[in-house]
Design a protein around this motif. Structure first.
Motif, short mmCIF file in Angstrom:
data_model
loop_
_atom_site.label_atom_id
_atom_site.label_comp_id
_atom_site.label_asym_id
_atom_site.label_seq_id
_atom_site.Cartn_x
_atom_site.Cartn_y
_atom_site.Cartn_z
N CYS A 99 1.05 17.89 -6.51
CA CYS A 99 1.31 17.17 -6.23
C CYS A 99 1.22 17.07 -4.52
O CYS A 99 0.79 16.70 -3.91
CB CYS A 99 2.58 15.51 -5.99
SG CYS A 99 2.78 14.65 -7.54
N LYS A 156 -5.17 9.27 -3.21
CA LYS A 156 -4.35 10.26 -3.17
C LYS A 156 -3.40 10.28 -4.85
O LYS A 156 -2.57 9.98 -4.70
CB LYS A 156 -3.34 10.40 -2.39
CG LYS A 156 -3.56 10.56 -0.92
CD LYS A 156 -3.88 11.73 -0.61
CE LYS A 156 -4.17 12.07 1.02
NZ LYS A 156 -4.58 12.99 1.39
N THR A 157 -3.94 9.99 -5.74
CA THR A 157 -3.69 10.68 -7.12
C THR A 157 -4.31 11.43 -7.51
O THR A 157 -5.16 12.04 -7.51
CB THR A 157 -3.93 9.25 -7.85
OG1 THR A 157 -5.74 9.39 -8.36
CG2 THR A 157 -3.37 7.78 -6.88
N ILE A 158 -3.17 12.25 -8.53
CA ILE A 158 -3.72 12.55 -10.08
C ILE A 158 -3.49 12.02 -11.45
O ILE A 158 -2.04 11.39 -11.11
CB ILE A 158 -2.47 14.18 -10.03
CG1 ILE A 158 -2.62 14.60 -8.15
CG2 ILE A 158 -3.13 14.97 -10.66
CD1 ILE A 158 -1.64 16.33 -7.71
N LEU A 171 -8.40 14.62 -9.97
CA LEU A 171 -7.79 14.52 -8.34
C LEU A 171 -8.62 13.31 -7.82
O LEU A 171 -10.11 13.46 -7.78
CB LEU A 171 -7.94 15.69 -7.64
CG LEU A 171 -7.09 16.81 -8.24
CD1 LEU A 171 -7.05 18.36 -7.37
CD2 LEU A 171 -6.15 16.63 -8.61
N HIS A 195 -9.07 12.38 -4.40
CA HIS A 195 -8.59 12.37 -3.02
C HIS A 195 -8.48 11.41 -2.46
O HIS A 195 -8.02 11.41 -1.01
CB HIS A 195 -9.68 13.32 -2.52
CG HIS A 195 -9.73 14.61 -3.37
ND1 HIS A 195 -8.65 15.29 -3.14
CD2 HIS A 195 -10.02 15.22 -3.86
CE1 HIS A 195 -8.97 16.67 -4.05
NE2 HIS A 195 -9.66 16.55 -4.61
N TYR A 238 0.68 13.46 -3.59
CA TYR A 238 -0.40 12.79 -4.33
C TYR A 238 0.11 11.67 -5.18
O TYR A 238 1.39 12.64 -5.18
CB TYR A 238 -1.45 13.94 -4.36
CG TYR A 238 -2.64 13.84 -4.14
CD1 TYR A 238 -4.03 13.78 -4.52
CD2 TYR A 238 -2.30 14.69 -3.32
CE1 TYR A 238 -4.89 13.95 -3.88
CE2 TYR A 238 -3.38 15.32 -2.09
CZ TYR A 238 -4.60 14.84 -2.86
OH TYR A 238 -5.93 14.99 -1.66
N CYS A 239 0.46 10.74 -6.15
CA CYS A 239 0.80 10.43 -6.72
C CYS A 239 0.78 10.24 -8.03
O CYS A 239 -0.77 10.59 -7.94
CB CYS A 239 0.89 8.82 -6.54
SG CYS A 239 1.95 8.04 -7.17
#
Length: 80
Positions: free
Chosen positions: A33, A69-71, A64, A66, A2-3
């Motif tokens: 991440c 794919k980012t936090i 999150l 999903h 995750y970015c």
């Protein structure tokens, strides 16, 4: 993987923390991440979207994403 994205206010708190506490949070965020569900705890209802990351001296509230794919770090609180 995750970015990581960070809210400007959360980033300011993280930057102002003493070095050992800041480093611990940075390492915990790096772990998140890699595997955000395993590295975090539910924040309220376990919807697997809003999560908490807890270290000895701080906690962070995370969003999150999903699909993307980012936090996103929404809040950082220094506990001392």
């Amino acid at each position: 993987m995750y970015c990581l994205k960070c809210d400007i206010a959360a980033d300011a708190v993280h930057e102002a923390m003493p070095a050992p506490a800041s480093e611990s949070l940075t390492l915990a965020l790096a772990d998140a991440c890699q595997d955000p569900i395993a590295a975090t705890q539910p924040y309220g209802e376990d919807d697997k979207v809003i999560r908490m990351l807890v270290t000895d001296h701080a906690f962070a509230v995370l969003l999150l994403g999903h699909a993307s794919k980012t936090i996103t770090v929404l809040q950082v609180t220094y506990l001392g």
